[in-house]
Design an enzyme around this catalytic site. Structure first.
Site, mmCIF file in Angstrom:
data_model
loop_
_atom_site.group_PDB
_atom_site.id
_atom_site.type_symbol
_atom_site.label_atom_id
_atom_site.label_comp_id
_atom_site.label_asym_id
_atom_site.label_seq_id
_atom_site.Cartn_x
_atom_site.Cartn_y
_atom_site.Cartn_z
ATOM 1 N N TYR A 107 0.842 -1.207 0.000
ATOM 2 C CA TYR A 107 0.000 0.000 0.000
ATOM 3 C C TYR A 107 0.869 1.246 0.000
ATOM 4 C CZ TYR A 107 -4.259 -2.575 1.207
ATOM 5 O OH TYR A 107 -5.337 -3.417 1.204
ATOM 6 N N TYR A 146 -0.888 -10.060 0.486
ATOM 7 C CA TYR A 146 0.196 -9.578 1.350
ATOM 8 C C TYR A 146 0.120 -10.216 2.730
ATOM 9 C CZ TYR A 146 -3.374 -6.174 2.990
ATOM 10 O OH TYR A 146 -4.514 -5.561 3.465
ATOM 11 N N ARG A 156 -3.331 -11.894 3.556
ATOM 12 C CA ARG A 156 -4.616 -11.443 3.020
ATOM 13 C C ARG A 156 -4.778 -11.923 1.584
ATOM 14 N NH1 ARG A 156 -7.873 -7.825 4.535
ATOM 15 N NH2 ARG A 156 -9.238 -9.503 3.964
ATOM 16 N N HIS A 159 -7.559 -8.275 -2.504
ATOM 17 C CA HIS A 159 -8.847 -7.647 -2.207
ATOM 18 C C HIS A 159 -8.806 -6.164 -2.522
ATOM 19 C CE1 HIS A 159 -6.398 -7.046 1.392
ATOM 20 N NE2 HIS A 159 -7.070 -5.922 1.562
ATOM 21 N N HIS A 161 -10.713 -2.675 -1.095
ATOM 22 C CA HIS A 161 -11.586 -2.097 -0.074
ATOM 23 C C HIS A 161 -12.616 -1.189 -0.758
ATOM 24 C CE1 HIS A 161 -8.984 -3.216 3.408
ATOM 25 N NE2 HIS A 161 -8.020 -3.162 2.497
#
Ligand code: FE2
Lengths: 241, 199
Positions: A107, A146, A156, A159, A161
């Protein structure tokens, strides 16, 4: 404001607040019961947004970080779908905001120190408004999986959000979209804070070849249902009186 | 057998996670160039009618530690108790704001005007209040609560009347500090746990 009271939330269709397998939730979940009441004008109204609030590339995460000059690294995808209410009506003009990791699972956030490098051409955030029928669409790259500090070796699944407004503050919802076929979904303690398996399945977007463009991008479809309003016909007086 | 009942139930919530700021408040995440205009920066425009107030406080977890990664949204009526979009509402009141926790002070701050009492369609009114919606890593579904004002008439408010046990009422009342400043702490769990709403 139109319609009656908001339909009460079915809390069994949502994650539990406290889940030992998602360790951070243990100290961040209320232990007292929520106070359940009928909605009031406070919950039945909400902020509205317009096209003048948004920029021309806000819906295109492949290009928006560089102002359209460069393309982000990764598998190019269109993510699209409809925002509906519990009566099945499309919700026009509702704000959809998304954020995600880059193709390597990193991120662009000062708190993310994962090994995978930042992509200089990818910011990882986008937003758009639904059209008259409630449809939305984003161009983006498929995010990477990640690792995260939870149990010994938790990862995770890929995905995106999603943040949704609908037309009233009581409809406010944040969720995550997963991708068809990802074996990490079944191992994910965050997905499994939802105890109703069919509700997890509804967060998994299928590949949608009908919206894929040859030699350009694949497509995934993700429909989202927000709380509805009760029909007001029988609430106070019959129609027409 | 019966006819199949066609229903669309609500999509499940998932946590906003630790990186929520890049999507909702990119400047707070260090990404100020993400969007030309960030949404919900202030609930009021210049010229909004009413008394200016500043509500600040902490969001605390069960161990009493301040949470630095929460994002809070607020929604309120104007000084007459009208929400944006209602006829006669103050056009300088947008009603909606988004704010995060200042990493230095470990507090949030909401600068706005004091809302008026909100009339109910069935008669009666709600005392002045601001709705809050709180998300963060570890919160699996956004938490709703309301800020009422200790120095306003709150006794007849239909939500506050339902709070049990009565000692918990004080968790919903912002404490005046003078000069329009108020303190309002949110405790997610444990002693003095905030009353969270399901409306
Ligand atoms: Fe994430």
């Amino acid at each position: 404001m139109s319609g009656g009271r908001l339909i009460p939330r079915d809390r069994d269709a949502h994650p539990v607040a406290h889940d030992l397998n998602y360790k951070t939730s243990v100290t961040r979940s209320p232990s007292m019961p929520l106070l359940s009441l009928e909605s009031t004008p406070t919950e039945e109204s909400g902020p509205r947004f317009g096209h003048s609030d948004l920029g021309p590339l806000d819906h295109d995460l492949i290009r928006n970080w560089t102002g359209g000059k460069e393309n982000a690294v990764g598998e190019r995808i269109l993510v699209h779908g409809r925002v509906l209410d519990e009566q099945g009506r499309g919700l026009p003009g509702s704000l959809v905001e998304v954020w995600q990791a880059n193709a390597g699972g990193r991120y662009r956030h000062k708190m993310d120190g994962y090994l995978a490098p930042l992509d200089p051409h990818f910011g990882g955030a986008g937003r758009c408004l639904t059209d008259e029928s409630g449809q939305y669409a984003f161009m983006t790259i498929k995010p990477g999986a990640y690792p995260w500090p939870n149990r010994g070796n938790d990862w995770r699944p890929a995905h995106i959000h999603f943040s949704l407004f609908g037309a009233s503050f009581g409809q406010r919802l944040i969720t995550q979209m997963y991708f068809e076929g990802d074996p990490l979904i079944d191992r994910c303690p965050i997905a499994h804070t939802i105890k109703d398996r069919s509700q997890i399945d509804r967060l998994v977007a299928p590949l949608d070849m009908s919206r894929s463009r040859p030699l350009d991008h694949l497509a995934y479809r993700f429909d989202i249902v927000l709380r509805g309003r009760r029909q007001s016909y029988f609430e106070n007086r019959p129609e027409g009186l | 057998m019966v006819q199949k009942l066609v229903t669309h139930s609500e999509t499940a919530s998932q946590t906003a996670g630790p990186y929520v700021h890049i999507g909702l408040m990119p400047t707070h995440a260090g990404n100020s160039s993400t969007f030309e205009t960030e949404l919900g920066v202030s609930p009021i425009l210049g010229g909004a009618k009413g008394s200016p107030i500043e509500i600040s406080g902490q969001v605390l977890d069960a161990t009493g530690n301040p949470m630095l990664d929460a994002v809070i949204e607020s929604w309120q009526a104007d000084a007459q108790g009208l929400f944006p979009g209602q006829q006669g509402a103050d056009r300088n009141v947008k009603g909606f704001c988004r704010f995060a926790i200042d990493p230095q002070t470990e507090r949030f701050t909401l600068k706005t005007i004091k809302p008026g009492p909100v009339a109910l369609p069935e008669g009666g009114e709600q005392s002045p209040h601001i709705a809050l919606w709180i998300v963060a890593r570890g919160i699996n579904i956004g938490l709703s609560t309301r800020v009422y004002f200790e120095d306003a008439d709150v006794d007849q408010d239909p939500v506050l009347r339902r709070v049990q046990p009565r000692e918990r009422l004080q968790t919903l009342k912002a404490k005046p500090l003078g000069g329009g400043a108020y303190n309002f702490d949110v405790r997610l769990q444990g002693p003095n746990e905030t009353v969270f709403l399901d409306m």
